[in-house]
Each structure stands twice: as structure tokens, then as C-alpha cells.
Enzyme design. Structure first.
Site, PDB file in Angstrom:
ATOM      1  N   GLU A  13      -5.853  -8.050  -1.485  1.00  0.00           N
ATOM      2  CA  GLU A  13      -6.613  -7.917  -0.228  1.00  0.00           C
ATOM      3  C   GLU A  13      -8.050  -7.572  -0.560  1.00  0.00           C
ATOM      4  OE1 GLU A  13      -5.170  -5.274   2.866  1.00  0.00           O
ATOM      5  OE2 GLU A  13      -3.096  -5.753   2.366  1.00  0.00           O
ATOM      6  N   GLU A  35       0.810  -1.224   0.000  1.00  0.00           N
ATOM      7  CA  GLU A  35       0.000   0.000   0.000  1.00  0.00           C
ATOM      8  C   GLU A  35       0.847   1.279   0.000  1.00  0.00           C
ATOM      9  OE1 GLU A  35      -2.922  -0.435   3.164  1.00  0.00           O
ATOM     10  OE2 GLU A  35      -4.201  -1.454   1.728  1.00  0.00           O
TER      11      GLU A  35
END
Ligand code: P53
Length: 470
Positions: free
Chosen positions: A368, A175
Site C-alpha cells: 500500500e 496491518e
């Protein structure tokens, strides 16, 4: 039409949230080891040192370090084709700047990978997932300092050299855009006030360089290896069709995608350069950086998907520290939210896949996606999480449309998370994402015993049918 034959189904975790054993095997402390427990009302704190009277949930987490054989056996039982995980930098270089890697740490991941490969599970590995060595944070203020580039590249080379035969898919930074909501947790930078954004952008410049150097090293040394970037799934809709709301939405998205723009295009394109200028961010760069970035473009783009937000001309969206939407307008077409305030939007994953593919034309990997919520362990050891099945089914249906109707190439799908772990945002256990339940509560009590949830049996059928049974 259906999923590609070699589609990588699996689940994901992160070292700091599942391994525990924070000071075993000569591991050094990382930023996540000074994060206290929080809740949806109260953000986690990041203490300077480890204080005796405070509870640090990541220290033990769910003790994957001692349970990995049992856990990977359960992943295999679900039929996993892949398992996304991260290596803790501080297991390999406890302070981050040692001359030689720590053999105990290297051995641990050899054991984990061997266990996966025994069952035909392909490991997908992030080099950094919210766990900068605390020593580098204390000494250099983390990624703000250019010195971290060399330390990280050294670490990256050490693990790629060691595991290149066992691991084909790598991700440099989890991320990359999440630095915006947690510069300390994510990049070890303690910063406040006026300099905060400047520090964050400088820090990510260093991360881009480190990532690019690792990509180049991997490509030239081990041509089979694929290295990806990863985007924290912030996807925004215009709140209305007011033209200024549409522009605000584009701006909000550009701000988030700035980071993957650099990693995927290998340069600060005009959009990124103008963004820096307009915000008065003056990056310190070296002349050779341009070439470094250009030679280190990533092979694929991984991303997380939990929700969508709504942009308007009145607000600037983002994520807050507890992991839910910040400043988003309400989306009147989405009726359900999790207890943590995350709006549910399965169609949004199709939007996300199209948006990223249109921009980057790179293979995508959904690494995810999942529902964080309360579960109840029944007396007979069952957990009836039909809400998680429903959530996952709906998202897979939409992902399938993106692949088959829209022509988006998707490498695989890993649910967040494989097994219940410590929440990154809040440090809670009760915000459960797993398909395997772990008996542990928010205060750290519990037997750590594992139980299969109903979703476990459901996902097993999904994988066995390559996404035909949903
Ligand atoms: P938690 C915020 C928003 C989207 C993704 O989040 C995020 C976050 C971080 O708070 O991070 C990813 O545990 C992250 C995982 C994390 C997961 O989302 O706060 O890569 O480490 O656990 C879910 O509910």
C-alpha cells in the site's frame, strides 16, 4: 540499475472497502458493516446492530461484487502484474463458525481469480482486512477469545485448499499493528478503559497463533505458497538529536514492530517479553504456543507506507482513528500535507524499506502506498490528478534507490488503491486514492460509473517500462 525483471507492479484494495453486496451471496455481516460514515472531523461509529436510519458506506462500497469484470479489465489495461485484494471471511463462513464453507462465496473468488489470471495478473490475497465476522464479535468478543484461532484456521485452510493453484502470495492479517488504533474494527473486540490494551495484546496473541498455523499448513501442504505478515507503516524519526528523543523514537518503533517481531522471528523475543512485563500485560498462553509460533514464521513482510512521524521524549506517537498521525511532533523539513493532515515524505519509503530489512532480513512487499485526496471529475470525463502522479513517481524513485543502491529485496509494489473505494479511517468516498475514479459521493449518491484518471495512463507507462519511465 533497475527493477528486477519479475517485479510485481500493481494496485490494492480490500474486500470490505470495495465489494459492497454486503448481504448478497449469503454473506454474513462483519465489523465493517456496522461502521457508519465519518469525516476528517468526526470518527466513524460502530453500532451494535444495523440501524435503519444510519448510513453504512461499506454496504454498497463501489460494488466491485458486480463490477469485478469491468474493474479487472481496467487493471489489465494498466498492465498490472499483480492485484492485491482480500477475501471477506464472511462470504466464506457467514457467521465465522459454520461447519462447511459457503459455496457461493467460494465461487465468487474463483471468478475474480480467473478473471485476473486471464490477463496474467497474479492475485495477492489477504485473509483478513478489517472484517471479522460480526457474529464472532458479538458472541466471543472477537479475537479476545482463543476460540477464534480454530475458526480462522479452518477458514484459511478452506480458501488455501480451494485456491492454491491460483494464488501463490498470501497475507494472513492486514496491518497487524493497526489493532492499536481500532480493536473493534480490526479484531472485533469491544473494549474500553483499563482493559483495552490487555485485550488487544491477548487478541493479537491469538492472531499470531492463527497466522502461524496457517503458515505451517501452507508450507507442508503446498510448498510453492508464500505467506506474509503485514505491517501498518508507522515509521518514526527522532524529532531532534537529543539522546532521549532518539531513545523515545526507538521505543515508539519497538512498540509498533512488536507484532511483526513475533510473526517474523516466530517467538516473543526479549524485547517483546520485556515490553509485556513492563506494561503489566499478562498473556494467557498454552505451553504448545511456543512451538506453534516457531513453526509458523512468515516468508516475507508486506507493509503499507503513507507517511512518517516524529517521536520525542514528551509524547507517544501512534495513529488515530481517521488514519492520520497522532501525537507526532511536526517535521519542519516536510512542507506538504494532504487535506487529511498526512505529511508527504517520499524519502521516508526508502528509510522504511531499509529499517524493515535491517530488522528482519526478509523479502519485503510494498502493498500500500498512495495519496488520498480530493479529485475533480471534468465534464469530458477526465480527471487531472497530476498531484497523484507526482506523489507516486517520487515514492517509486526512492523505492528504486532502496533496491538498487541499498540492496533491499522488494518483491513488488501495489498502489493504494487500484480504484476509488471507501476510506477505512473515515468512511468517505471523497478521500480518493484510486487511479480509476468512481462516480459516488460521501452520502452514497452516484452512478458508480468508472473513469480513467490521468494517473491511470501514467502508471501504465511505468509498468510497461518496468519502472524506467517515471
Ligand atoms: P484510509 C491508518 C494509517 C495507515 C494505514 O487509510 C491505515 C490506516 C487505517 O485508517 O490503513 C490502511 O482509508 C489500510 C487500508 C486503508 C488505507 O490504509 O483511512 O490497510 O484499508 O484504506 C488508507 O485513508
Amino acid at each position: 540499475m533497475s527493477f528486477p525483471k519479475d517485479f510485481l507492479w500493481g494496485g490494492a484494495t480490500a474486500a470490505n472497502q470495495c465489494e459492497g453486496a454486503w448481504n448478497e451471496g449469503e454473506k454474513g455481516p462483519s465489523t465493517s458493516d456496522v461502521a457508519t460514515g465519518g469525516s476528517k472531523e468526526k470518527a466513524r461509529e460502530f453500532t451494535r446492530t444495523i440501524e435503519d436510519n444510519l448510513y453504512y458506506p461499506n454496504h454498497e462500497a463501489v460494488d466491485f461484487y458486480h463490477h469485478y469484470k469491468e474493474d479487472i479489465r481496467l487493471f489489465a489495461e494498466m498492465g498490472y502484474k499483480c492485484y492485491r485484494m482480500s477475501i471477506a471471511w464472511t462470504r466464506i463462513f457467514p457467521k465465522g463458525n459454520e461447519d462447511k464453507p459457503n459455496e457461493l462465496g467460494l465461487q465468487f473468488y474463483d471468478n475474480v481469480f480467473d478473471e485476473c489470471l486471464k490477463y496474467g495478473i497474479e492475485p495477492i490475497v489477504s485473509l483478513s482486512h478489517f472484517d471479522t465476522p460480526l457474529y464472532l464479535s458479538d458472541t466471543y468478543n472477537g479475537w479476545k477469545n482463543r476460540g477464534l484461532v480454530d475458526y480462522f484456521v479452518k477458514y484459511g485452510k478452506a480458501v488455501i485448499d480451494r485456491y492454491h493453484e491460483k494464488v501463490k502470495y498470501w497475507i494472513t492479517f492486514n496491518e497487524i499493528n493497526s489493532c492499536l488504533n481500532g480493536p473493534f474494527y480490526v479484531m472485533g473486540i469491544r473494549t474500553e478503559g483499563n482493559n483495552k490494551l490487555q485485550d488487544i495484546y491477548q487478541g493479537t496473541h491469538h492472531q499470531f497463533l492463527a497466522s502461524a498455523k496457517i503458515v505451517k499448513y501452507a508450507h507442508t501442504t503446498y510448498p510453492d505458497i508464500k505467506v506474509g505478515a503485514m505491517y501498518a507503516g508507522i515509521f518514526s524519526y527522532p524529532h531532534t538529536c537529543h539522546p532521549e528523543d532518539v531513545i523515545a523514537c526507538q521505543k515508539d518503533m519497538d512498540k509498533q514492530l512488536y507484532f511483526t517481531d513475533v510473526m517474523c522471528f516466530g517467538k516473543y523475543n526479549d524485547k517483546a517479553s520485556i515490553f509485556l512485563k513492563m506494561n503489566d500485560f499478562a498473556l494467557v498462553t498454552y505451553p504448545e504456543d511456543e512451538e506453534t509460533l516457531l513453526n509458523g514464521k512468515v516468508d516475507y513482510l508486506a507493509f503499507s507506507y503513507y507517511m512518517t512521524l516524529c517521536s520525542s521524549r514528551n509524547k507517544n506517537i501512534g495513529l488515530n482513528l481517521v488514519g492520520s498521525a497522532m501525537n507526532s511532533e511536526e517535521n519542519e523539513y516536510l512542507s506538504e500535507k494532504t487535506p487529511w493532515g498526512v505529511p508527504l515524505d517520499p524519502v521516508g519509503i526508502r528509510y522504511a524499506l531499509n529499517l524493515l530489512y535491517n530488522r528482519y532480513q526478509l523479502p519485503l512487499f510494498v502493498v500500500e502506498n498512495g495519496l488520498g485526496t480530493y479529485d475533480r471529475l471534468e465534464e469530458d470525463g477526465s480527471i487531472h490528478d497530476e498531484y497523484r502522479i507526482d506523489y507516486t513517481r517520487k515514492h517509486i524513485v526512492e523505492m528504486k534507490k532502496a533496491i538498487t543502491n541499498d540492496g533491499v529485496p522488494v518483491i513488488g509494489y501495489t498502489t493504494w488503491s487500484s480504484i476509488d473505494i471507501i476510506s477505512a479511517g473515515t468512511g468517505e468516498m471523497s478521500k480518493r486514492y484510486g487511479f480509476i475514479y468512481v462516480d459516488k459521493d460521501d452520502l452514497g449518491n452516484g452512478t458508480l460509473k468508472r473513469f480513467r484518471k490521468d494517473s491511470f495512463y501514467w502508471y501504465k507507462k511505468v509498468i510497461a517500462s518496468n519502472g524506467e519511465y517515471l
